[in-house]
Design a protein around this motif. Structure first.
Motif: not given
Length: 726
Positions: A717-725, A182-187
């Motif tokens: 533009s000021i951009n914010v990003g989040l990501s995880t695996r 079971l694995t995945g990514e989210a952003s």
């Protein structure tokens, strides 16, 4: 590091004894999770040219590849996959909607390229190309992008005269134990300019032999603001969502895959079109089989896609309603065989079938004298069927010299039914006469197209490689180039993916484009040397290039001359030549991926219409990019300067406008903590006001203010990003 590599993929790569292999954990996993990844992929071919990778000579030198880590760093900046490609020298984008830019390679537009999504072509489904192939992808869920900017082997696709763009999702993962994987990514991201936001997720459940993966994404944005005191740029808002489910089964050295998905965009503004997209629904089903045998490799694939597309006015354009509907069904089937004839020779044989059915009709508008009382039939059940076959021979003459030669034949058969105008009134008389002439003509066309390519790669030393290539490629006209027939001012202005406000009329007698390309590429240095340089000049001559010739000046609603003209597609003669340069140098190297690197790219292009002696439309001026990237542990820092020269070579036939030179500064930072990667970026830091050189005319603003000018570029533009695996 524990490797989850499927039996199929290991056997497939091992069976390709002539390929040079690299085994590496994706950098994205380390960035997102902050720990060593437990998956690996086997890749053969070039990495991204232009700095964020190392150029290898296992594949063509011209072009580049972007892996998941590079794409992930751009997902907070844009929802437009085509825009990500501009970091590869020689690739530019023509402005469309917020996620529908149209890529061009060395001056050759999207219509002249092979654009593949998970190995499949996606047909044009709009008279303004609003749903271009890459609009069905999202940087949040793209795993890799491969671009061939130079001579592409015939096995990479037919019916094109330019390069190849291949966008792929992640390959299937399988467990290496009896326990379930079971694995995945989210952003997720947020952009201040336009209040854009979105997110994506990828979830995989797999056993040793069966794998199931769900991917989903959502993105939306309001209108963006131009730089300086430009203000809001009308018709630039958008929203879309994508869902897909992929199933894979591996058995021995065979892999079976089935993937289906659904795309929906409820709206997308088009700043340089009279119309906007008010609905785009598309679903697809792809199936494939890949196997490795004692005698070679076999690939079988089939795909079906259904698209329902609607254009109308969004609220920030002209008031009123004018629905325009397009329905498209397409089917693909292909078979490819790779035969290792000896330790030095490989033969590739393949066959392809592609079917496109297109219906384009415009419902009447109640109470309108011009748009009624009947339905306007623009394209009536048109078909475009292509059958292609090819043979390609690759030979390794020595450890340092390799050649690839191939020949290809494509038969393209096109036809369409009768058409009709809105009505028979005096205001519609131009369309009435055009419809009568069109319906009385023989509309079936058959093209027999031959293509060929030759590539020579020489590994001169550990620090130098040279590639020389020649190709003769052929492309048949698309359905709109041949069969759009309206001669009225309004009807013709609804046709055209050029963003110039002009009207276009089709030409059933168009001949296929025939292009002869000579290209070269010299790659010096490499990862072990701490520096790299690539220089790639090219020349392309196109016979029967599909351009446009003047018909008349268009009238406005008061029957007065407008700033726009009506043009008809016509075969002419054209040439393109230029050079792409890229390179980089390590300023500091630490352990692992730690270090500081300076990268640079530059592209110069000239496109000429040899028939009328003027410049070709939408040719990118000289542009360069300089970036400084630093990484130390969990911290990443970046600074970038993008410079574009003034655009003075413009197409007088289309009344193309000049644009000024500009320089943009972008800063970025990212940090990985607790398995989550947090990124912060400032695009166009100094809020520079500028016009997009390939943006066309800002028709969204023109319809409201009456001021006609080029499309403004995006302000700060000021951009914010989040990501995880996980």
């Amino acid at each position: 590091m524990t490797l989850r590599i499927s039996t199929y993929r290991a056997a497939l790569v091992a069976g390709c004894c002539l390929a040079t292999l690299s085994l590496a954990a994706p950098a994205f996993a380390q960035e997102a999770a902050g720990e060593e990844d437990d998956t690996a992929t086997l890749e053969a071919g070039p990495l991204e040219a232009g700095g964020e990778g190392t150029v290898t000579i296992t594949g063509p030198i011209t072009g580049g590849e972007m892996g998941r880590s590079t794409i992930a760093r751009r997902q907070a900046s844009t929802s437009d996959t085509a825009a990500v490609l501009t970091r590869i020298p020689g690739v530019s984008v023509a402005t469309g909607g917020g996620f529908s830019s149209m890529p061009a390679i060395r001056g050759l537009s999207e219509q002249r390229l092979t654009v593949l999504v998970d190995g499949q072509a996606i047909d044009m489904s709009c008279p303004n190309d609003m749903n271009s192939p890459l609009s069905y992808t999202d940087p949040q869920n793209v795993a890799s992008i491969r671009v061939l900017t130079g001579v592409a082997p015939v096995s990479k696709g037919g019916d094109n005269i330019g390069g190849v763009i291949a966008v792929d999702s992640a390959p299937p993962q399988f467990s290496i134990s009896d326990s379930m994987l079971l694995t995945g990514e989210a952003s997720a991201f947020y952009r201040s300019n336009g209040d854009g936001f979105g997110g994506a997720v990828r979830l995989t459940a797999a056993s040793r032999h069966v794998s199931a993966t769900y991917t989903g994404s959502y993105t939306q944005s309001e209108q963006y603001e131009g730089g300086g005191d430009t203000g809001i740029v009308r018709s630039s808002e958008y929203a879309k969502t994508d869902h897909a489910l992929a199933l894979a089964v591996q058995s021995g050295t065979s892999l079976f895959q089935l993937k289906g998905g659904y795309h929906f965009s409820p709206y997308e503004g088009f700043v340089n079109q009279y119309m906007d997209m008010t609905s785009n629904k598309s679903w697809f089903l792809n199936g494939s089989y890949r196997g490795v045998f004692d005698w070679g490799k076999l690939d079988l694939a089939a795909a079906y896609r259904d698209t329902d597309h609607v254009m109308n006015f969004l609220e920030d354009k002209l008031p009123g309603s004018m629905p325009m509907n397009t329905e498209v069904h397409s089917f693909d089937a292909s078979a490819r065989v790779e035969l290792p004839l000896s330790m030095h020779d490989t033969l590739r044989l393949g066959g392809e079938y592609h079917h496109q059915w297109l219906d384009d009709y415009w419902p009447p508008v109640a109470g309108s004298m011009m748009m009624g009382p009947n339905e306007y039939v623009n394209i009536n059940a048109a078909t475009r069927d292509r059958i292609g076959t090819y043979a390609e021979w690759e030979r390794h003459w020595s450890d340092s010299v390799r050649t690839t030669a191939g020949i290809r034949y494509d038969r393209v058969e096109m036809d369409t039914g009768d058409v009709q105008p809105y009505g028979t009134g005096m205001m519609q008389m131009a369309d009435v006469m055009a419809a009568n002439a069109f319906n009385a003509s023989d509309r079936k066309r058959v093209d027999n197209n031959w293509s060929g390519s030759f590539l020579l790669t020489w590994q001169a030393s550990d620090m130098a490689a040279l590639e020389l290539g020649y190709a003769h490629k052929t492309r048949s006209p698309n359905i709109y180039e041949r069969y759009s027939w309206g001669r009225g001012s309004m009807a013709s202005r609804m046709i055209g993916w050029y963003g110039d406000g002009n009207g276009y009329v089709g030409n059933p007698d168009l001949k296929p484009e025939r292009a002869d390309t000579v290209s070269a590429a010299l790659a010096l240095g490499g990862g072990s040397q701490g520096w790299s340089l690539r220089v790639a000049p090219y020349y392309t001559h196109v016979s029967d290039y599909i351009d446009a010739e003047f018909v008349q000046v268009l009238k406005d609603m008061m029957n007065m001359p407008s700033p726009f003209v009506q043009l008809q597609f016509a075969n002419q003669e054209a040439e393109f030549y230029g050079v792409d340069v890229s390179g980089g140098v390590d300023l500091w190297r630490g352990e692992g991926q730690d270090g500081t690197r300076l990268n640079a790219t530059a592209s110069w292009l000239q496109g000429d219409n040899l028939t009328d002696g003027g410049p070709l439309y939408r040719q990118m001026p000289f542009n360069a990019r300089l970036s400084l990237d630093h990484r130390q542990g969990a911290l990443e820092l970046g600074a970038e300067l993008e410079w574009v020269a003034e655009k003075t070579r413009v197409d007088a036939t289309r009344n193309e406008v000049e644009t000024g030179a500009y320089a943009l500064v972008n800063l970025s930072a990212a940090y990985t903590i607790g398995g989550v990667r947090v990124s912060l970026e400032a695009q166009n830091l100094f809020d520079k006001a500028y016009a997009l050189p390939l943006g066309g005319m800002s028709l969204g603003d023109y319809g409201v203010t009456g001021d006609l000018g080029p499309v403004p570029g995006r302000g700060r533009s000021i951009n914010v990003g989040l990501s995880t695996r996980f």
